[in-house]
Design a protein around this motif. Structure first.
Motif, PDB file in Angstrom:
ATOM      1  N   PRO A  20       0.654  -1.092  -0.040  1.00  0.00           N
ATOM      2  CA  PRO A  20      -0.033  -0.066  -0.031  1.00  0.00           C
ATOM      3  C   PRO A  20       0.757   1.184   0.085  1.00  0.00           C
ATOM      4  O   PRO A  20       1.765   1.262   0.605  1.00  0.00           O
ATOM      5  CB  PRO A  20      -0.790  -0.212   1.178  1.00  0.00           C
ATOM      6  CG  PRO A  20      -0.006  -1.037   2.252  1.00  0.00           C
ATOM      7  CD  PRO A  20       0.548  -1.796   1.498  1.00  0.00           C
ATOM      8  N   PRO A  84      -6.313   1.484  -1.383  1.00  0.00           N
ATOM      9  CA  PRO A  84      -6.301   2.008  -0.031  1.00  0.00           C
ATOM     10  C   PRO A  84      -4.639   2.284   0.305  1.00  0.00           C
ATOM     11  O   PRO A  84      -3.794   1.903  -0.118  1.00  0.00           O
ATOM     12  CB  PRO A  84      -6.576   0.950   0.999  1.00  0.00           C
ATOM     13  CG  PRO A  84      -6.515  -0.468   0.082  1.00  0.00           C
ATOM     14  CD  PRO A  84      -6.550   0.169  -1.244  1.00  0.00           C
ATOM     15  N   MET A  86      -1.689   3.528   3.389  1.00  0.00           N
ATOM     16  CA  MET A  86      -1.227   3.809   4.866  1.00  0.00           C
ATOM     17  C   MET A  86      -1.124   5.351   5.201  1.00  0.00           C
ATOM     18  O   MET A  86      -0.227   5.981   4.302  1.00  0.00           O
ATOM     19  CB  MET A  86       0.160   3.115   5.210  1.00  0.00           C
ATOM     20  CG  MET A  86       0.925   3.543   6.557  1.00  0.00           C
ATOM     21  SD  MET A  86       2.406   2.717   6.542  1.00  0.00           S
ATOM     22  CE  MET A  86       2.940   4.136   7.880  1.00  0.00           C
ATOM     23  N   ASP A 106     -12.546   1.778   4.356  1.00  0.00           N
ATOM     24  CA  ASP A 106     -12.072   0.991   3.265  1.00  0.00           C
ATOM     25  C   ASP A 106     -10.792   1.646   2.519  1.00  0.00           C
ATOM     26  O   ASP A 106     -10.176   0.867   1.629  1.00  0.00           O
ATOM     27  CB  ASP A 106     -13.158   0.482   2.404  1.00  0.00           C
ATOM     28  CG  ASP A 106     -13.859   1.888   1.960  1.00  0.00           C
ATOM     29  OD1 ASP A 106     -14.159   2.718   2.813  1.00  0.00           O
ATOM     30  OD2 ASP A 106     -14.329   2.120   0.419  1.00  0.00           O
ATOM     31  N   CYS A 107     -10.579   3.063   2.659  1.00  0.00           N
ATOM     32  CA  CYS A 107      -9.653   3.555   2.051  1.00  0.00           C
ATOM     33  C   CYS A 107      -8.386   3.665   2.722  1.00  0.00           C
ATOM     34  O   CYS A 107      -7.296   4.193   2.342  1.00  0.00           O
ATOM     35  CB  CYS A 107      -9.999   4.998   1.890  1.00  0.00           C
ATOM     36  SG  CYS A 107     -11.584   5.287   0.845  1.00  0.00           S
ATOM     37  N   HIS A 109      -5.844   1.468   4.561  1.00  0.00           N
ATOM     38  CA  HIS A 109      -5.033   0.128   4.854  1.00  0.00           C
ATOM     39  C   HIS A 109      -4.361   0.357   6.560  1.00  0.00           C
ATOM     40  O   HIS A 109      -4.464  -0.834   7.114  1.00  0.00           O
ATOM     41  CB  HIS A 109      -3.649  -0.118   4.028  1.00  0.00           C
ATOM     42  CG  HIS A 109      -2.765  -1.302   4.412  1.00  0.00           C
ATOM     43  ND1 HIS A 109      -1.793  -1.109   5.241  1.00  0.00           N
ATOM     44  CD2 HIS A 109      -3.055  -2.547   3.933  1.00  0.00           C
ATOM     45  CE1 HIS A 109      -1.339  -2.447   5.419  1.00  0.00           C
ATOM     46  NE2 HIS A 109      -2.032  -3.267   4.581  1.00  0.00           N
ATOM     47  N   SER A 110      -3.643   1.176   7.098  1.00  0.00           N
ATOM     48  CA  SER A 110      -3.196   1.144   8.568  1.00  0.00           C
ATOM     49  C   SER A 110      -3.081   2.837   8.662  1.00  0.00           C
ATOM     50  O   SER A 110      -3.018   3.589   7.629  1.00  0.00           O
ATOM     51  CB  SER A 110      -1.921   0.452   8.193  1.00  0.00           C
ATOM     52  OG  SER A 110      -0.972   0.951   7.466  1.00  0.00           O
ATOM     53  N   GLY A 203      -8.691  -0.970  11.490  1.00  0.00           N
ATOM     54  CA  GLY A 203      -7.435  -1.364  11.122  1.00  0.00           C
ATOM     55  C   GLY A 203      -6.217  -1.182  12.066  1.00  0.00           C
ATOM     56  O   GLY A 203      -6.371  -0.447  13.280  1.00  0.00           O
TER      57      GLY A 203
END
Length: 261
Positions: A20, A84, A86, A106-107, A109-110, A203
């Motif tokens: 990501p 998505p 980070m 959902d967009c 990642h972390s 997340g």
């Protein structure tokens, strides 16, 4: 609103394409390049995008709230096919990153939030006096003259230098940022909006705080846990609010470790 983006990444790496992208969001009165050193480190192995938030750097100007700024970031990343992602956000950028994660999980990642909590906190009007809006600029201004112009209003050296970077120097000097919009929005930026019951981002989440900064305290932990139930917290010894400036090596280590996970 599409924001100005500084993008860096490895010249050619199939591994980078599978990871990501990392998105960096600066704090109040900052700009994308403020996190340049950590962007360069991360860009050795993955795609990175540093954004100028609205009214800052080279991005357009307009009314501000964390909901609006989160939508700016989402729209910009969608435009650049970078979702998505980070998200790494410092201070105001951290609140913007949190808002995007909570509104559009959902967009994201972390999530890595630097020295700010989901609550009251940030600059005060004592740090950035209202008189800045009415500053009388001379016909020509260089950097030393800009520093001298701001010194009576902003005695703090670090804050004054940050504001100098937001001035248009040379002939026809003035503010390059959307200062009027920022000052109008300051109470909103210092606060945190009410969110619907049950709002969460599930997340991976890391908060990094400076040991001598006041912006993440035990009183913030319940809200952090309610909104980000899987968060962890790291404290950098001896660092203040500008953690990435006070302890760049340790900060970079924590960011890279989190990104690798």
């Amino acid at each position: 609103m599409l924001l100005n983006v500084i993008e860096r990444g490895p010249e050619a790496s199939s591994d980078a394409q599978s990871l990501p992208p990392v998105v960096l969001l600066h704090g109040l009165f900052g700009r994308a390049r403020n996190l340049g050193f950590v962007q360069r480190k991360l860009a050795a192995t993955r795609r990175t995008l540093a954004l100028d938030l609205r009214n800052h750097g080279d991005s357009p100007h307009g009314p501000m709230s964390f909901q609006i700024m989160a939508e700016d970031v989402r729209e910009t990343l969608e435009h650049h096919n970078a979702l998505p992602a980070m998200l790494l956000g410092h201070s105001m950028g951290g609140k913007t990153a949190m808002m995007l994660a909570l509104r559009h999980p959902d967009c994201v990642h972390s999530l890595l939030v630097v020295d700010i909590a989901p609550g009251e906190g940030g600059f005060t009007r004592m740090d950035v006096p209202a008189e800045l809006e009415k500053l009388d600029f001379p016909p020509h201004l260089d950097r030393a003259e800009a520093d001298a112009l701001l010194r009576p209003l902003i005695p703090n050296e670090a804050i004054r230098q940050m504001m100098v970077q937001n001035m248009r120097l040379g002939d026809n000097p003035g503010w390059s940022i959307g200062l009027a919009d920022i000052m109008t929005a300051l109470p909103t930026i210092m606060g945190w909006p009410d969110l619907p019951e049950g709002t969460q981002y599930n997340g991976p989440t890391l908060f990094i705080r400076g040991e001598i900064s006041p912006y993440i305290q035990p009183k913030n932990y319940p809200a952090m846990h309610r909104l980000f139930p899987h968060y962890t917290l790291e404290t950098i010894s001896g660092a203040g609010h500008w953690v990435h400036v006070d302890a760049p090596k340790r900060f970079a280590e924590l960011v890279e470790k989190f990104a690798e996970r």
